[in-house]
Design a protein around this motif. Structure first.
Motif, short mmCIF file in Angstrom:
data_model
loop_
_atom_site.label_atom_id
_atom_site.label_comp_id
_atom_site.label_asym_id
_atom_site.label_seq_id
_atom_site.Cartn_x
_atom_site.Cartn_y
_atom_site.Cartn_z
N PHE A 216 0.83 -1.20 0.00
CA PHE A 216 0.00 0.00 0.00
C PHE A 216 0.87 1.25 0.00
O PHE A 216 0.56 2.24 -0.69
N GLY A 217 1.96 1.23 0.74
CA GLY A 217 2.87 2.37 0.75
C GLY A 217 3.50 2.62 -0.61
O GLY A 217 3.60 3.76 -1.07
N ILE A 218 3.92 1.55 -1.27
CA ILE A 218 4.55 1.68 -2.59
C ILE A 218 3.57 2.23 -3.61
O ILE A 218 3.84 3.23 -4.29
N PHE A 219 2.43 1.58 -3.74
CA PHE A 219 1.49 1.97 -4.78
C PHE A 219 0.66 3.20 -4.39
O PHE A 219 0.22 3.93 -5.26
N GLY A 220 0.46 3.40 -3.09
CA GLY A 220 -0.24 4.60 -2.66
C GLY A 220 0.55 5.85 -3.00
O GLY A 220 -0.01 6.85 -3.46
N LYS A 221 1.86 5.79 -2.81
CA LYS A 221 2.70 6.93 -3.15
C LYS A 221 2.69 7.20 -4.65
O LYS A 221 2.75 8.35 -5.09
N MET A 222 2.57 6.13 -5.42
CA MET A 222 2.59 6.29 -6.88
C MET A 222 1.25 6.77 -7.44
O MET A 222 1.23 7.55 -8.39
N TYR A 223 0.13 6.31 -6.88
CA TYR A 223 -1.15 6.49 -7.56
C TYR A 223 -2.23 7.28 -6.81
O TYR A 223 -3.19 7.71 -7.45
N ILE A 224 -2.14 7.47 -5.52
CA ILE A 224 -3.24 8.14 -4.81
C ILE A 224 -3.42 9.57 -5.31
O ILE A 224 -4.53 10.01 -5.58
N LYS A 225 -2.35 10.32 -5.46
CA LYS A 225 -2.46 11.72 -5.89
C LYS A 225 -2.41 11.87 -7.41
O LYS A 225 -2.53 12.98 -7.92
N GLU A 226 -2.26 10.78 -8.11
CA GLU A 226 -2.16 10.83 -9.58
C GLU A 226 -3.51 11.19 -10.20
O GLU A 226 -4.55 10.64 -9.81
N ASP A 227 -3.49 12.09 -11.18
CA ASP A 227 -4.70 12.45 -11.91
C ASP A 227 -4.80 11.53 -13.13
O ASP A 227 -3.94 11.57 -14.01
N PRO A 228 -5.84 10.70 -13.21
CA PRO A 228 -5.90 9.70 -14.28
C PRO A 228 -6.11 10.30 -15.67
O PRO A 228 -5.66 9.71 -16.66
N GLU A 229 -6.77 11.43 -15.78
CA GLU A 229 -7.01 12.08 -17.07
C GLU A 229 -7.54 11.11 -18.12
O GLU A 229 -7.15 11.13 -19.27
N GLY A 230 -8.42 10.19 -17.69
CA GLY A 230 -9.03 9.25 -18.62
C GLY A 230 -8.21 8.01 -18.89
O GLY A 230 -8.65 7.13 -19.63
N ASN A 231 -7.03 7.89 -18.33
CA ASN A 231 -6.19 6.72 -18.51
C ASN A 231 -6.75 5.57 -17.67
O ASN A 231 -6.74 5.62 -16.44
N LYS A 232 -7.22 4.52 -18.34
CA LYS A 232 -7.86 3.41 -17.63
C LYS A 232 -6.87 2.62 -16.78
O LYS A 232 -7.25 2.05 -15.76
N GLY A 233 -5.62 2.59 -17.19
CA GLY A 233 -4.60 1.89 -16.40
C GLY A 233 -4.39 2.56 -15.06
O GLY A 233 -4.26 1.90 -14.02
#
Length: 175
Positions: free
Chosen positions: A111-128
């Protein structure tokens, strides 16, 4: 009549048979334990599916696997397998509360690894990215479930450890 008396296992001090033990394990706490283990299993399989998609894409593209996605997939596999084993009715999973705690720590790391990478990330329509953001929250829920079963197991372990037994000298005598 004497046959029925012995058949029901009503003798005082007699150990419960498999059918009696199974019925005794289906207490309120036992049912909650089974529900928690079922959700741990389902969420572990979900984690495998969410992260294995990217591993499959990397394999088809001929590039190396990312160790973070491998880690998440291995943690999902391990947790699903252990949840399945601990759902078995005759396994006293509370005795292995330290395994629950270990899997909690593994999920905490993921959770720490992927939370740092993706929680604040703006997806902008990227399904991945949307999929990875959902995977992070599924990891969080699974992490909380494993922490809950570890805590419950630790409480039951110490409660059973302090129980009166004939070997510890704290038991009542049956004279």
């Amino acid at each position: 009549m004497a046959y029925n008396f012995f058949k029901k296992g009503s003798m005082k001090g007699e150990k419960a048979g498999r059918s009696n033990q199974l019925a005794a394990s289906l207490s309120f706490g036992g049912i909650l334990r089974l529900i928690a283990r079922f959700f741990q299993f389902v969420l572990g399989i979900t984690i495998i599916g969410l992260y294995a998609i990217d591993l499959d894409r990397a394999h088809k593209a001929g590039v190396g696997y990312d160790s973070k996605w491998m880690y998440a997939t291995v943690v999902g596999t391990l947790s699903a397998f252990i949840a399945l084993v601990f759902m078995l009715p005759l396994v006293k999973a509370w005795f292995f509360f330290y395994v629950d705690l270990l899997i909690f720590i593994l999920y905490l790391t993921a959770f720490g690894i992927f939370g740092k990478m993706y929680i604040k990330e703006d997806p902008e329509g990227n399904k991945g990215i949307i999929r990875m953001k959902r995977a992070v929250w599924i990891q969080l829920v699974n992490m909380i479930l494993w922490f809950g079963t570890a805590g419950y197991g630790a409480i039951i372990f110490w409660k059973e450890r302090k129980a009166s037994t004939s070997l510890s000298g704290r038991a009542q005598s049956h004279v």
